[in-house]
Motif scaffolding. Structure first.
Motif: not given
Ligand code: CUA
Length: 337
Positions: A132, A170, A205, A207-209, A213, A216
């Motif tokens: 992340w 992401h 970020c 977008e759930y990653c 997340h 990040m």
């Molecule tokens: Cu990278 Cu959420």
């Protein structure tokens, strides 16, 4: 029944909380705010928001008035069937179709502007998303200057971002500067951003990653061209020599414990490529991808308590190393201005 009442109370309290947080959100003009635009793209997006909010409030008030009319001011005479169906078709079918069409039109209208690439010859910055953290590479005539978790932009100059991902999807977002853009493995996306107000803005970020997340983040700093040029020229330099005896010990410990297998510190070791470049890590505005202040205490915390600071992060914890060595390493990293 008391159970039901209890649940109702919980829901009601929850709503107060939501209402309260809405006030906090709308009243913030901090570094993550889409409502405090610092660039033309963000201004367009903020305008759409205000128009939509205004429209929603207008419709809400109209709806309340209709409810009041029906329930409180109850008309004496019944409306005839023709009037009633005209009202239902007009207010329930035609009105939403017109309103939604206008909204779609005005929110799609600025898309070509928002997606327009920066003019030929603009500064190019390649940002790659990892779980992340962010690899940041300034590219000028094919020459690359690498850093991590921080982006600097010259004031009033469009910057072309080239976005990539090395693992999962992401999304790159600096709310005060513009819209978000997904970073997709095996695919290059682009976004052009211009900063028109000097300052430090938060990036996230969007977008759930995975587990971290929400941890990040990065900082984006917009400054006058001259200040920016000086900053970039400094970033191109190799790491500075240790200033103190502790720093010197730290550098040796960093080498002997194998940190250079993953991290590059230009001028000290340049083979580690899988983790963030640390050449000028002490000069950055934050540590751990926007989550810690930049000082030796934070470095130490990161080295000892890695997986509490950032759950599931790929970097192993180094709490098995004697603390005096970790302290020396932290002191050296802080010196890498
Ligand atoms: Cu990278 Cu959420």
């Amino acid at each position: 029944m008391p159970e039901f009442k209890k649940h109702l109370a919980i829901i009601r309290n929850h709503h107060y909380l939501m209402l309260f947080s809405l006030f906090i959100v709308t009243s913030c003009n901090g570094s993550f705010s889409t409502l405090a635009p610092a660039g033309p793209a963000a201004e367009i997006i903020a305008n759409i928001f205000w128009w939509m909010l205004g429209g929603a409030i207008f419709i809400w008030i109209a709806f309340l008035l209709i409810c009041l009319y029906a329930v409180v001011w109850r008309p004496e005479k019944r409306h005839n069937a023709r009037q009633t169906s005209l009202f239902i078709i007009g207010g329930g079918v035609l009105f939403p179709i017109v309103v939604l069409s206008v909204l779609i039109y005005f929110s799609l209208l600025p898309l070509p502007v928002l997606l327009r690439p920066a003019p030929e010859g603009s500064l190019q910055v390649e940002v790659t998303g990892y779980q992340w953290w962010w690899r940041v590479r300034y590219i000028e005539n094919g020459k690359v200057t690498e850093l991590a978790n921080e982006i600097h932009l010259p004031l009033n100059k469009p910057v072309q971002f080239i976005l990539k991902s090395e693992d999962v999807i992401h999304s790159f977002w600096i709310p005060s500067l513009g819209g978000k853009m997904d970073m997709i493995p095996g695919h290059v996306t682009r976004i052009a951003l211009t900063g028109t107000k000097p300052g430090i803005f938060g990036g996230v970020c969007a977008e759930y990653c995975g587990a971290s997340h929400a941890l990040m983040m990065f900082k984006a700093k917009v400054s006058e061209q001259k200040v920016f040029d000086e900053w970039l020229a400094h970033q191109k330099q190799p790491a500075t020599e240790p200033q103190t005896e502790l720093g010197r010990q730290g550098r040796e410990a960093f080498k002997s414990y194998g940190c250079l297998a993953c991290h590059t510190v230009r001028g000290v070791g340049e083979t580690g490529v899988i983790a963030p470049d640390l050449t000028h890590v002490g000069s950055r505005l934050s540590l751990g991808a926007g989550i810690l202040p930049n000082n030796k205490e934070a470095f130490l915390k990161w080295l000892i308590d890695t997986h509490n600071v950032k759950p599931q992060v790929k970097m192993p914890t180094f709490d098995m190393i004697p603390e005096e060595d970790l302290k020396a390493i932290s002191a050296w990293l802080e010196e890498l201005k």
